[in-house]
Design a protein around this motif. Structure first.
Motif, PDB file in Angstrom:
ATOM      1  N   PRO A 193       0.814  -1.222   0.000  1.00 52.03           N
ATOM      2  CA  PRO A 193       0.000   0.000   0.000  1.00 52.03           C
ATOM      3  C   PRO A 193       0.848   1.273   0.000  1.00 52.03           C
ATOM      4  CG  PRO A 193      -0.837  -1.570   1.611  1.00 52.03           C
ATOM      5  CD  PRO A 193       0.461  -2.103   1.128  1.00 52.03           C
ATOM      6  N   VAL A 194       2.012   1.224   0.649  1.00 51.81           N
ATOM      7  CA  VAL A 194       2.913   2.387   0.634  1.00 51.81           C
ATOM      8  C   VAL A 194       3.392   2.630  -0.797  1.00 51.81           C
ATOM      9  CG1 VAL A 194       5.096   3.313   1.491  1.00 51.81           C
ATOM     10  CG2 VAL A 194       3.650   1.962   3.006  1.00 51.81           C
ATOM     11  N   ALA A 195       3.794   1.555  -1.477  1.00 48.66           N
ATOM     12  CA  ALA A 195       4.291   1.681  -2.851  1.00 48.66           C
ATOM     13  C   ALA A 195       3.183   2.118  -3.811  1.00 48.66           C
ATOM     14  CB  ALA A 195       4.881   0.351  -3.306  1.00 48.66           C
ATOM     15  N   THR A 196       2.014   1.478  -3.717  1.00 44.98           N
ATOM     16  CA  THR A 196       0.922   1.835  -4.624  1.00 44.98           C
ATOM     17  C   THR A 196       0.386   3.239  -4.328  1.00 44.98           C
ATOM     18  OG1 THR A 196      -0.612   0.642  -3.173  1.00 44.98           O
ATOM     19  CG2 THR A 196       0.204  -0.528  -5.112  1.00 44.98           C
ATOM     20  N   GLY A 197       0.541   3.682  -3.063  1.00 46.72           N
ATOM     21  CA  GLY A 197       0.159   5.052  -2.717  1.00 46.72           C
ATOM     22  C   GLY A 197       0.995   6.063  -3.493  1.00 46.72           C
ATOM     23  N   ILE A 198       2.276   5.747  -3.698  1.00 49.10           N
ATOM     24  CA  ILE A 198       3.145   6.604  -4.521  1.00 49.10           C
ATOM     25  C   ILE A 198       2.736   6.518  -5.981  1.00 49.10           C
ATOM     26  CG2 ILE A 198       5.538   6.933  -5.287  1.00 49.10           C
ATOM     27  CD1 ILE A 198       6.394   5.831  -2.525  1.00 49.10           C
ATOM     28  N   LEU A 199       2.405   5.294  -6.442  1.00 52.99           N
ATOM     29  CA  LEU A 199       2.051   5.097  -7.848  1.00 52.99           C
ATOM     30  C   LEU A 199       0.701   5.707  -8.207  1.00 52.99           C
ATOM     31  CD1 LEU A 199       3.198   1.380  -8.367  1.00 52.99           C
ATOM     32  CD2 LEU A 199       4.508   3.484  -8.689  1.00 52.99           C
ATOM     33  N   GLN A 200      -0.146   5.960  -7.198  1.00 53.10           N
ATOM     34  CA  GLN A 200      -1.463   6.550  -7.469  1.00 53.10           C
ATOM     35  C   GLN A 200      -1.366   7.964  -8.048  1.00 53.10           C
ATOM     36  OE1 GLN A 200      -3.599   6.259  -3.775  1.00 53.10           O
ATOM     37  NE2 GLN A 200      -4.110   4.099  -4.073  1.00 53.10           N
ATOM     38  N   ARG A 201      -0.191   8.558  -7.889  1.00 51.65           N
ATOM     39  CA  ARG A 201       0.010   9.895  -8.444  1.00 51.65           C
ATOM     40  C   ARG A 201       0.077   9.865  -9.981  1.00 51.65           C
ATOM     41  NH1 ARG A 201      -0.544  14.191  -5.280  1.00 51.65           N
ATOM     42  NH2 ARG A 201       1.090  15.288  -6.422  1.00 51.65           N
ATOM     43  N   PHE A 202       0.330   8.686 -10.537  1.00 51.37           N
ATOM     44  CA  PHE A 202       0.491   8.558 -11.983  1.00 51.37           C
ATOM     45  C   PHE A 202      -0.860   8.321 -12.648  1.00 51.37           C
ATOM     46  CE2 PHE A 202       4.687   6.617 -10.564  1.00 51.37           C
ATOM     47  CZ  PHE A 202       5.368   7.822 -10.679  1.00 51.37           C
ATOM     48  N   PRO A 203      -1.023   8.726 -13.919  1.00 52.12           N
ATOM     49  CA  PRO A 203      -2.284   8.447 -14.640  1.00 52.12           C
ATOM     50  C   PRO A 203      -2.440   6.957 -14.899  1.00 52.12           C
ATOM     51  CG  PRO A 203      -0.635   9.366 -16.120  1.00 52.12           C
ATOM     52  CD  PRO A 203      -0.057   9.470 -14.737  1.00 52.12           C
ATOM     53  N   THR A 204      -3.688   6.529 -15.054  1.00 49.05           N
ATOM     54  CA  THR A 204      -3.974   5.111 -15.321  1.00 49.05           C
ATOM     55  C   THR A 204      -4.755   4.984 -16.621  1.00 49.05           C
ATOM     56  OG1 THR A 204      -5.997   5.245 -13.996  1.00 49.05           O
ATOM     57  CG2 THR A 204      -3.989   4.496 -12.874  1.00 49.05           C
ATOM     58  N   ALA A 262       9.715  12.378 -17.332  1.00 46.70           N
ATOM     59  CA  ALA A 262       8.313  11.981 -17.491  1.00 46.70           C
ATOM     60  C   ALA A 262       7.649  11.751 -16.135  1.00 46.70           C
ATOM     61  CB  ALA A 262       8.224  10.712 -18.336  1.00 46.70           C
ATOM     62  N   LEU A 263       8.399  11.219 -15.178  1.00 43.15           N
ATOM     63  CA  LEU A 263       7.825  10.927 -13.860  1.00 43.15           C
ATOM     64  C   LEU A 263       7.741  12.170 -12.980  1.00 43.15           C
ATOM     65  CD1 LEU A 263       9.664   7.554 -13.067  1.00 43.15           C
ATOM     66  CD2 LEU A 263       7.371   7.862 -13.978  1.00 43.15           C
ATOM     67  N   SER A 264       8.620  13.136 -13.193  1.00 44.93           N
ATOM     68  CA  SER A 264       8.648  14.346 -12.351  1.00 44.93           C
ATOM     69  C   SER A 264       7.369  15.153 -12.463  1.00 44.93           C
ATOM     70  CB  SER A 264       9.847  15.220 -12.732  1.00 44.93           C
ATOM     71  OG  SER A 264      11.051  14.563 -12.431  1.00 44.93           O
ATOM     72  N   ALA A 265       6.650  14.986 -13.591  1.00 42.45           N
ATOM     73  CA  ALA A 265       5.400  15.726 -13.765  1.00 42.45           C
ATOM     74  C   ALA A 265       4.325  15.275 -12.785  1.00 42.45           C
ATOM     75  CB  ALA A 265       4.902  15.546 -15.199  1.00 42.45           C
ATOM     76  N   TYR A 266       4.465  14.077 -12.239  1.00 42.40           N
ATOM     77  CA  TYR A 266       3.419  13.527 -11.363  1.00 42.40           C
ATOM     78  C   TYR A 266       3.878  13.317  -9.920  1.00 42.40           C
ATOM     79  CZ  TYR A 266       1.880  12.262 -16.054  1.00 42.40           C
ATOM     80  OH  TYR A 266       1.539  12.282 -17.380  1.00 42.40           O
ATOM     81  N   LEU A 267       5.190  13.245  -9.705  1.00 42.72           N
ATOM     82  CA  LEU A 267       5.689  12.864  -8.383  1.00 42.72           C
ATOM     83  C   LEU A 267       6.763  13.835  -7.926  1.00 42.72           C
ATOM     84  CD1 LEU A 267       5.577  10.626  -6.166  1.00 42.72           C
ATOM     85  CD2 LEU A 267       7.476   9.532  -7.348  1.00 42.72           C
ATOM     86  N   ASP A 268       6.611  14.335  -6.726  1.00 42.53           N
ATOM     87  CA  ASP A 268       7.643  15.197  -6.157  1.00 42.53           C
ATOM     88  C   ASP A 268       7.694  15.008  -4.647  1.00 42.53           C
ATOM     89  OD1 ASP A 268       5.376  16.441  -5.246  1.00 42.53           O
ATOM     90  OD2 ASP A 268       5.492  18.118  -6.636  1.00 42.53           O
ATOM     91  N   LYS A 269       8.663  15.644  -4.021  1.00 43.46           N
ATOM     92  CA  LYS A 269       8.856  15.489  -2.580  1.00 43.46           C
ATOM     93  C   LYS A 269       7.691  16.087  -1.786  1.00 43.46           C
ATOM     94  CE  LYS A 269      13.821  14.978  -2.051  1.00 43.46           C
ATOM     95  NZ  LYS A 269      15.023  15.458  -1.337  1.00 43.46           N
ATOM     96  N   ALA A 270       7.003  17.049  -2.361  1.00 43.44           N
ATOM     97  CA  ALA A 270       5.892  17.686  -1.646  1.00 43.44           C
ATOM     98  C   ALA A 270       4.806  16.670  -1.307  1.00 43.44           C
ATOM     99  CB  ALA A 270       5.318  18.821  -2.490  1.00 43.44           C
ATOM    100  N   HIS A 271       4.555  15.751  -2.237  1.00 44.48           N
ATOM    101  CA  HIS A 271       3.550  14.708  -2.003  1.00 44.48           C
ATOM    102  C   HIS A 271       3.951  13.835  -0.817  1.00 44.48           C
ATOM    103  CE1 HIS A 271       1.030  11.202  -2.539  1.00 44.48           C
ATOM    104  NE2 HIS A 271       2.097  10.454  -2.767  1.00 44.48           N
ATOM    105  N   LEU A 272       5.219  13.450  -0.780  1.00 39.37           N
ATOM    106  CA  LEU A 272       5.698  12.596   0.312  1.00 39.37           C
ATOM    107  C   LEU A 272       5.661  13.337   1.647  1.00 39.37           C
ATOM    108  CD1 LEU A 272       8.736  10.991  -1.550  1.00 39.37           C
ATOM    109  CD2 LEU A 272       6.519   9.947  -1.115  1.00 39.37           C
ATOM    110  N   LYS A 273       5.965  14.635   1.611  1.00 38.80           N
ATOM    111  CA  LYS A 273       5.916  15.434   2.846  1.00 38.80           C
ATOM    112  C   LYS A 273       4.499  15.509   3.390  1.00 38.80           C
ATOM    113  CE  LYS A 273       9.955  18.373   1.970  1.00 38.80           C
ATOM    114  NZ  LYS A 273      10.435  19.728   1.617  1.00 38.80           N
ATOM    115  N   ARG A 274       3.531  15.649   2.478  1.00 40.29           N
ATOM    116  CA  ARG A 274       2.127  15.692   2.918  1.00 40.29           C
ATOM    117  C   ARG A 274       1.720  14.369   3.564  1.00 40.29           C
ATOM    118  NH1 ARG A 274       1.447  18.603  -1.917  1.00 40.29           N
ATOM    119  NH2 ARG A 274       0.831  16.720  -3.053  1.00 40.29           N
TER     120      ARG A 274
END
Length: 528
Positions: free
Chosen positions: A181-192, A282-294
């Motif tokens: 769930p921790v890993a998929t929580g990070i992946l949820q930021r990406f489009p599906t 390509a990944l930086s558009a969806y994932l950044d440190k701000a998300h992890l901080k939140r």
């Protein structure tokens, strides 16, 4: 309304539709009995009866009975006709009924120091899970490795490294279930769906595969990481009670470097296949440190209870590592004349969790028994069955017969047999559980080592570690099922990564065992 009785002599006394209903009912009852599962249930006792009636061994009757019981138990384990925990209890009635051991002798195998070690560590793992310590750890390390802009190989290393570290201290399946769930929580930021790019899809595959494989690899490092290591240690103690025991410390000095080699091989394979150059943008558009901080802010600051659980866990690891250090530097175990084992401190520190207050509510402790209802008793029963089988094979005389049958292996070079042992074990484990595979192969490997006149651990360790290389199929382990259920990976992805990883693992074991392993386990010493 009842059917009227006809005066016509040609009318049947029993209505035809009742005959049809009874015929259908009989057919249905036959089909319900002759199911594949029921056939597999009958297979165990049937094979047992065939061996008892048709097989004659050059030894006592108990050796033949032990072989028959082994076939029965392994038949049920492999087919899973009966739930594995229930099958694991079958030695408790089969051994006394077949004259292999008394009821008391068998029952003692189900509770010893190794099983106490498992119980204590599982309770501590439940405490870590209950207070979300694993999630906090994962987010902190992932944030550390994320980078700006995102560096996919580095981020993958952080996620996989965290999973491997957590798996060192708890069993593979709970680790995978907590980390996924921790890993998929990070992946949820990406489009599906159709909008997901090939780069994003590949990174998702790498993360999911990395988590399930890291959970398996991390478990190799420590005795408590997986049931396979504990089965090996318990059987070693049962077969060779006078030999030097395998302690937590001893295993760590071999298991950790080995796991490290296999881990970096896995990371390299995943990066080569799924993290190509240019994927970071390509990944930086969806994932950044701000998300992890939140995510971290949502957990809030560490509570007193979390800090105390970590403190208890840390003290336990130190006690494990220092009970027996070296021959020249004795550990704290000498203070108690070596009567205390790893299980002693494991249960003692787990007991503290039921004494130390949590400071959340008045009178509440860090743990209570209701929180322990998730304890995987199936693993404990399986360990007990493995130890009972080891004792039964030894005391029944079956070991001597196996040794005579394997004399032809005396002249086979070790460097040829060790990789073969690891390969065979890693192949069997794709179709049955890791623990069942280990329980099956270890008694046989002991006899092969005896025939070759080499130290048993030179074969037992590769065989046991090979049983943990179930990397190819989703059904290989429950951890694989957890990853497959996310929908990010398919069977061909597992084979694509799992096959080279399996080869790398076998090569690492084959190289390290006769070098580092020989030094750590002292294989130059004679074993009686």
């Amino acid at each position: 309304m009842a059917n009227p009785i006809s005066d016509d002599p040609k009318t049947p006394l029993i209505p035809l539709h009742d005959q049809v209903e009874r015929s259908e009912s009989f057919s249905w009852s036959i089909k319900s009995i002759l199911t594949p599962k029921n056939c597999f249930i009958l297979l165990g006792p049937l094979l047992c009866a065939v061996i008892c009636l048709c097989v004659k061994l050059n030894g006592p009757v108990t050796s033949r009975n032990m072989l028959a019981v082994l076939v029965w138990i392994f038949g049920w384990w492999v087919t899973e006709a009966v739930p594995m925990p229930i099958t694991s209890m079958s030695p408790l009635f089969l051994f006394p009924l077949f004259g292999i051991a008394t009821a008391d002798e068998v029952a003692q195998s189900y509770m010893d120091d190794v099983i106490a070690l498992v119980l204590g560590s599982l309770i501590l793992a439940l405490a870590v899970e209950h207070y979300n310590i694993h999630r906090r750890l994962a987010l902190n390390i992932t944030q550390l490795f994320c980078g700006e802009p995102v560096n996919p190989p580095l981020l993958l290393l952080g996620i996989c490294g965290t999973t491997a570290f957590v798996s060192m201290w708890m069993h593979n399946t709970p680790c995978a279930m907590m980390m996924m769930p921790v890993a998929t929580g990070i992946l949820q930021r990406f489009p599906t769906g159709p909008t997901q790019s090939h780069i994003v899809s590949n990174f998702c595959k790498a993360v999911v595969l990395g988590v399930i494989y890291s959970a398996a690899i991390g478990g190799i490092s420590t005795l408590t990481g997986t049931g396979v290591n504990l089965i090996l240690v318990g059987m070693w103690k049962s077969y060779f009670p006078e030999a030097e025991p395998i302690t937590f410390n001893t295993w760590f000095f071999f298991g950790f470097p080995l796991a490290l080699l296999i881990f970096f091989a896995m990371w390299g394979i995943l990066c080569l296949l799924y993290c190509r150059r240019g994927s970071g943008q390509a990944l930086s558009a969806y994932l950044d440190k701000a998300h992890l901080k939140r995510e971290l802010q949502m957990l809030g600051p560490m509570s007193y209870a979390e800090k105390m659980v970590l403190a208890v866990f840390g003290v336990l690891v130190v006690l494990w590592m220092t009970r027996s250090i070296t021959d020249d530097i004795p550990g704290w175990g000498v203070l108690f004349k070596d009567r205390a084992g790893d299980g002693t401190v494991s249960v003692m520190m787990a007991t503290l969790l039921f004494i130390i207050p949590s400071k959340k509510q008045k009178g509440e402790k860090l743990m209570d028994w209701n929180k322990c209802k998730k304890l995987p008793w199936g693993i404990i029963l399986l360990l007990g069955a493995g130890f009972a089988i080891a004792d039964g094979v030894r005391t029944s005389g079956l070991t001597d017969i196996l040794s005579e049958a394997l004399d032809f292996l005396e002249d086979v070079p070790y460097l040829a047999i060790a990789p073969a042992v690891c390969l065979i074990s890693s192949t069997i484990t794709e179709f049955t559980s890791n623990n069942a595979t280990t329980t099956l192969v270890i008694p046989l490997l002991i006899q092969i080592a005896s025939s070759m006149h080499i130290h048993p651990l030179l074969l037992l360790v590769p065989g046991a570690i090979g049983a943990q290389f179930s990397f190819l199929l989703p059904t290989g382990t429950p951890s694989n099922v957890v990853g497959f259920a996310t929908g990010h990976v398919e069977i061909q992805d597992m084979i694509k990564v799992g096959l080279p990883l399996k080869i790398a693992g076998i090569a690492a074991v084959s190289l390290l065992m006769p070098s580092l392993g020989a030094y750590v386990f002292g294989t130059a010493r004679v074993v009686q």
